[in-house]
Design an enzyme around this catalytic site. Structure first.
Site: not given
Length: 381
Positions: A185, A284
């Site tokens: 992340h 994504h």
């Protein structure tokens, strides 16, 4: 056929839906959103429709080029996401007008089903292990997890080993015949990433995602050369030009987001560029059913597809399983961790507009968490 109008719906948990209308009664749906910036993207969508009202919706590529390039200032998350949602809706209209799924208009399917993965919920190792077993129990063959929350630039030996131990516990829970991925992340520095990756190699993760923030993509070549673990990135890249140096860095998996990177049109081009570098594509998608439907249409049309993220249980919000926005959610039914090819026209879904309007009557104002280190400095969420 002409575009006559549009409506935007800010619906829980953190999504923005777009409906584009035509004078022939065909409407298309898209999902233009930057998580935490829904109102800003909505304004950008409205500005783009100054150009689109009265235009022929079938000229998707012409409109894409105009919306993306006619302005003096181009690109970035807001403008590219506004364009992405509009692009999805125009493909939905075209598919409905021609009676074909979008993937047929992209050259036809190259596979019969698409593999999906699920996110693991939990703040502790025990919670993540329990979540992994639950995901395996519903038939998924792959999962993804954040290995830790807040991480310092160069964390302690204890933290490094705790991260590895947590990943090892999940690997043991799912067994060697299933896959798990780790999403850093962008919370790790390059140095911290290079410290942790060698210790994770024996666990054979499917990939490690966003090992560094996108502004440090110049470090990706050094990271990919330092490990045998496949490196994935791309959710915060918004065009084929953003992806170009990253694809040359040695990454294994590109992760464009169809609600951020210019929609179906641009993500198809990004996938083609990735193929020239022997890079796989795993779109994504921690978003709603429209973005997921658009992603699936692309997945069935590109040869270098790997696996599809899905937010049906992602856990960012207690109400994240919002399939109630669909008239029929069986199109997303999975068997043994795969979704069969959708056959409906356009994006292959039917929106329950009454449910959307009811939800939009209480619009969300979702904002991402803001984290701070022990010394009070800002940490990466």
């Amino acid at each position: 056929m002409k575009i006559t109008g549009f409506e935007l719906f800010r619906v829980p948990p953190r999504w923005l839906f777009l409906r584009v209308d035509t004078d022939e009664g065909i409407s298309g749906w898209g999902e233009p959103i930057v998580e935490g910036r829904a109102e800003t993207v909505a304004a950008a969508v409205g500005e783009l429709f100054d150009y689109l009202i009265g235009a022929d919706p079938m000229r998707i590529e012409h409109h894409w080029q105009t919306m993306a390039k006619a302005g003096f200032y181009r690109g970035g998350p807001v403008l590219s996401s506004a364009l992405a949602g509009i692009d999805q809706a125009l493909w939905d209209i075209k598919g409905k007008a021609l009676g074909q799924p979008v993937h047929e208009l992209l050259g036809g399917p190259v596979r019969d089903r698409v593999r999906i993965y699920g996110w693991l919920r939990g703040e502790t190792t025990a919670e993540l292990v329990e979540s992994a077993r639950a995901q395996v129990g519903v038939g998924l063959t792959a999962v993804k997890m954040n290995p830790w929350g807040l991480v310092s630039g160069l964390d302690t030996a204890a933290r490094v080993h705790a991260i590895v131990d947590r990943a090892a516990a999940v690997r043991e829970a799912i067994g060697p015949d299933r896959d798990f991925a780790l999403d850093f992340h962008g919370r790790f520095t390059g140095a911290m990433t290079r410290r942790v990756l060698p210790l994770l190699e024996p666990l054979l993760p499917m990939f490690v995602e966003e090992p560094v923030l996108p502004e440090f993509s110049s470090d990706l070549a050094r990271i990919t050369a330092s490990t045998s673990i496949p490196i994935a990135t791309g959710e915060r890249l918004y065009s084929r030009w953003d992806f170009d140096p990253v694809l040359r860095s040695g990454i294994a998996v590109a992760q464009p987001d169809l609600s951020h990177a210019g929609g179906i049109s641009e993500c198809r081009r990004i996938a083609a560029a990735a193929e020239t570098h022997d890079v796989l594509v795993a779109p994504h998608c921690p978003l709603g059913p429209i973005a997921f439907a658009a992603s699936l249409q692309l997945d069935f049309a590109v040869p270098n597809f790997l696996i599809q993220e899905q937010s049906l249980g992602l856990g960012y919000h207690p109400d994240s399983e919002k399939l109630g926005y669909l008239a029929d959610d069986s199109v997303f039914a999975s068997t043994e961790g795969y979704i069969d090819r959708p056959l409906g026209p356009g994006l292959g879904i039917e929106i329950d507009e009454d449910a959307v309007r009811a939800a939009a009557a209480n619009p969300h104002r979702w904002r991402n968490p803001v984290w701070h280190h022990a010394d009070g400095s800002l940490g990466s969420w």
